[in-house]
Every structure is written in structure tokens, then in C-alpha cells.
Motif scaffolding. Structure first.
Motif, mmCIF file in Angstrom:
data_model
loop_
_atom_site.group_PDB
_atom_site.id
_atom_site.type_symbol
_atom_site.label_atom_id
_atom_site.label_comp_id
_atom_site.label_asym_id
_atom_site.label_seq_id
_atom_site.Cartn_x
_atom_site.Cartn_y
_atom_site.Cartn_z
ATOM 1 N N GLU A 165 -17.585 40.511 24.954
ATOM 2 C CA GLU A 165 -16.625 40.354 25.744
ATOM 3 C C GLU A 165 -15.121 40.093 25.063
ATOM 4 O O GLU A 165 -15.179 40.027 24.021
ATOM 5 C CB GLU A 165 -16.985 39.010 26.840
ATOM 6 C CG GLU A 165 -15.919 38.691 27.736
ATOM 7 C CD GLU A 165 -15.430 39.712 28.710
ATOM 8 O OE1 GLU A 165 -15.111 40.966 28.248
ATOM 9 O OE2 GLU A 165 -15.676 39.698 29.864
ATOM 10 N N TYR A 205 -11.273 35.068 24.633
ATOM 11 C CA TYR A 205 -10.752 34.278 25.678
ATOM 12 C C TYR A 205 -9.838 33.289 25.198
ATOM 13 O O TYR A 205 -9.128 32.581 25.789
ATOM 14 C CB TYR A 205 -11.396 33.962 26.892
ATOM 15 C CG TYR A 205 -10.977 34.676 28.238
ATOM 16 C CD1 TYR A 205 -9.803 34.468 28.743
ATOM 17 C CD2 TYR A 205 -12.152 35.222 28.954
ATOM 18 C CE1 TYR A 205 -9.529 35.371 29.554
ATOM 19 C CE2 TYR A 205 -11.929 35.812 29.962
ATOM 20 C CZ TYR A 205 -10.460 36.001 30.581
ATOM 21 O OH TYR A 205 -10.133 36.676 31.781
ATOM 22 N N ARG A 260 -5.356 36.307 32.420
ATOM 23 C CA ARG A 260 -6.697 36.630 32.848
ATOM 24 C C ARG A 260 -6.426 38.164 33.072
ATOM 25 O O ARG A 260 -7.517 39.039 32.822
ATOM 26 C CB ARG A 260 -7.142 36.178 34.159
ATOM 27 C CG ARG A 260 -8.641 36.307 34.672
ATOM 28 C CD ARG A 260 -9.036 35.531 35.821
ATOM 29 N NE ARG A 260 -10.534 35.982 36.035
ATOM 30 C CZ ARG A 260 -10.699 36.350 37.392
ATOM 31 N NH1 ARG A 260 -10.013 36.381 38.405
ATOM 32 N NH2 ARG A 260 -12.053 36.937 37.593
ATOM 33 N N ARG A 261 -5.455 38.929 33.406
ATOM 34 C CA ARG A 261 -5.314 40.397 33.853
ATOM 35 C C ARG A 261 -4.250 41.046 33.262
ATOM 36 O O ARG A 261 -4.305 42.323 33.557
ATOM 37 C CB ARG A 261 -5.650 40.522 35.497
ATOM 38 C CG ARG A 261 -6.856 40.024 35.876
ATOM 39 C CD ARG A 261 -7.997 41.043 35.533
ATOM 40 N NE ARG A 261 -9.355 40.831 36.061
ATOM 41 C CZ ARG A 261 -10.326 40.114 35.340
ATOM 42 N NH1 ARG A 261 -9.961 39.556 34.093
ATOM 43 N NH2 ARG A 261 -11.513 39.954 35.848
ATOM 44 N N GLY A 318 -17.587 41.814 31.787
ATOM 45 C CA GLY A 318 -16.389 42.367 32.680
ATOM 46 C C GLY A 318 -15.136 42.906 31.814
ATOM 47 O O GLY A 318 -15.031 44.124 32.343
HETATM 48 C C1 DG2 Z 1 -15.968 36.686 31.955
HETATM 49 C C2 DG2 Z 1 -15.035 37.716 32.376
HETATM 50 O O1 DG2 Z 1 -16.925 37.509 31.029
HETATM 51 O O2 DG2 Z 1 -14.178 36.762 33.110
HETATM 52 O O3 DG2 Z 1 -15.364 35.885 29.678
HETATM 53 O O4 DG2 Z 1 -15.288 34.448 31.520
HETATM 54 O O5 DG2 Z 1 -18.260 39.440 31.764
HETATM 55 O O6 DG2 Z 1 -19.094 38.140 29.712
HETATM 56 O O7 DG2 Z 1 -18.964 37.101 32.356
HETATM 57 P P1 DG2 Z 1 -18.239 38.000 31.289
HETATM 58 C C3 DG2 Z 1 -15.627 35.436 31.120
HETATM 59 P P2 DG2 Z 1 -12.819 37.364 34.107
HETATM 60 O O8 DG2 Z 1 -11.897 37.894 32.820
HETATM 61 O O9 DG2 Z 1 -13.153 38.205 35.108
HETATM 62 O O10 DG2 Z 1 -12.379 35.921 34.436
#
Ligand code: DG2
Length: 251
Positions: free
Chosen positions: A89, A92, A116-117, A184
């Protein structure tokens, strides 16, 4: 032209998806619902005769669990597996572990959506001392300088493309049906590449959990048309739910 088949699968609902927390590289497991989603995803593959020959996953447990459950449901638990951090992922940063709705309330919708986007604005960097940092995690030994402390979608594309052009392309070029189980945002990065979506337009694209997204590719590994979800109705509802994760009512 030889048509190639690529199947993308976001993991099923994770424990932190259920709590509406920014997850990124934090290694959480599937919920019971997430496991059911993965099983349904695998059953859809079996029903449609879309049987993967090889699996590529991230290094995160929620994607690995999803692949194991889905492949078992499709009678393909035995296929070769490759795992790589480049499918992880999006990192963050300092948002990891924070509640999405509370973050939107605290910083406002504009800042929340930018983190976020937006295509190229990363969240604040995470410190090594943060309880949700991955510094020192043995699974990332060897990544060193490339180990992210925050990422925007652009950074995800930069670190993912060598893996797409390398091991995944090799399997596709060998005529294998490839399953990629990831996340995601790492899947948003791949879809952006495959469908040629612009840097601004990509902000409105959301990937639902647990529903296979199938691409037919040409010899140059370009997508022939758009990807197709195997359950389009559920996919539209799932994508809408992801889009609204900042609002309190959705919790
Ligand atoms: C989500 C995506 O990742 O979050 O890191 O919070 O796909 O591993 O559940 P995933 C996260 P958003 O970018 O949609 O907020």
C-alpha cells in the motif's frame, strides 16, 4: 496478437478498514467479512473460468491472506507466488493509525482530500519513533534508501513500475494469467498506468475490496479497453463506500 489476462484484487476488508483508520504499511489482518469477500472473489474467478497461473502479492498480511483464501476457493492454492514490497500500500506517513473521519474534522476536507487523493502531495513524514513506523521491520531489510516514510500516489507509481515492467511483465509475456493481490492505492497506481488516466482524474477513482478486476492486454501489455469487475454492482457500491470514508456518518 496474443491476448494476455491480468487480474487485480484489492484485499478484503481489513481490521483497520473496519475501524476507518489510515493503514498504509501497518500490517493488519482481514476481518471475518474481509475473509468472506476474499472467498467470494475466488469463487467468482472459478465461475468465470479465470484461473491464475501465478500470483504476485505485497508483503502485507491482508493481501497475502486474501490471495490464499481466494486461490483456495478457485482451486489454485498451488500456483507459484512472488511477494514484493513494491506492491505494498501507499505509505501513509504520519497519518498511519489515525481515524479518517477525525482527520477530516480536524484539518478540513480540502487538506484531508489533498493528503488522501492528490497525485503528488504526500502526508507529513512519519518518525522512526512513531508506534506505526516500519523502521526496523525485518521484512524490509535491504530496501534501505528506498524505504518510504510517506508517499503520494506519484511515489507509489515510481516504485511500482520497475516491478510491473520486470517480474509481472515477464509472467504476462510468458502467456501466464497473472493475479495481483494488493491495495487501494497500489492498485490505483496500476489502473492509472493501464487505462492512461490523467493526474487530476485519478483522484476520483476508488478500488473496492475483494472484487476481481480483469484486464485483457495486447502484446505490448497495453490494456484492450477498460478493466471489468466480475461483480460490477458490488464494485460500484464498494467504490462509493471507499470514497466517503472521511464522513462521520459512514462509520
Ligand atoms: C487503505 C487505503 O489501504 O486507504 O491505507 O488506509 O487498501 O491497504 O486498505 P488498504 C489505507 P484510502 O487511500 O482509500 O483512504
Amino acid at each position: 496478437m496474443t491476448e494476455r489476462t491480468l487480474i487485480l484484487l484489492r484485499h478484503g476488508q481489513s481490521e483497520w478498514n473496519a475501524l476507518n483508520l489510515f493503514t498504509g504499511w501497518v500490517d493488519v489482518r482481514l476481518t471475518n467479512l474481509g475473509a468472506l469477500e476474499a472467498e467470494r472473489g475466488g469463487a467468482l474467478l472459478r465461475e468465470k473460468g479465470l484461473l491464475p497461473d501465478v500470483l504476485h502479492t505485497s508483503l502485507l498480511t491482508r493481501a497475502i491472506q486474501t490471495a490464499n483464501i481466494a486461490l483456495d476457493a478457485a482451486d489454485r492454492a498451488w500456483i507459484p507466488v512472488h511477494r514484493d514490497w513494491r506492491l505494498n500500500e501507499r505509505h501513509y506517513g504520519d497519518l498511519q493509525g489515525k481515524n479518517k473521519a477525525e482527520t477530516q474534522e480536524q484539518y478540513g476536507e480540502e487538506q484531508f482530500m489533498e493528503w488522501r487523493r492528490s497525485f503528488d502531495v504526500p502526508p507529513p513524514v512519519i518518525s522512526d519513533e512513531n508506534e506505526y513506523s516500519q523502521a526496523g521491520d525485518p521484512r524490509y531489510a535491504g530496501i534501505d534508501a528506498e524505504m518510504p516514510k510517506t508517499e503520494a500516489l506519484k511515489n507509489v507509481i515510481d516504485r511500482l513500475m520497475p516491478y510491473w515492467n520486470g517480474p509481472i511483465a515477464d509472467d504476462l509475456n510468458a502467456g501466464k494469467t497473472v493475479l495481483v493481490t494488493a491495495h487501494g492505492n497500489s492498485l490505483r497506481a496500476l489502473v492509472k498506468h493501464l487505462e492512461g488516466i490523467g493526474d487530476d482524474e485519478i483522484s476520483s477513482l476508488n478500488i473496492p475490496t475483494g472484487i476481481p478486476l480483469v484486464y485483457k492486454l495486447n502484446d505490448q501489455l497495453e490494456a484492450i479497453g477498460k478493466g471489468e469487475y466480475l461483480d460490477p454492482e458490488a464494485a460500484a457500491a464498494g467504490a462509493a463506500a471507499v470514497a466517503s470514508q472521511g464522513s462521520k456518518e459512514e462509520q
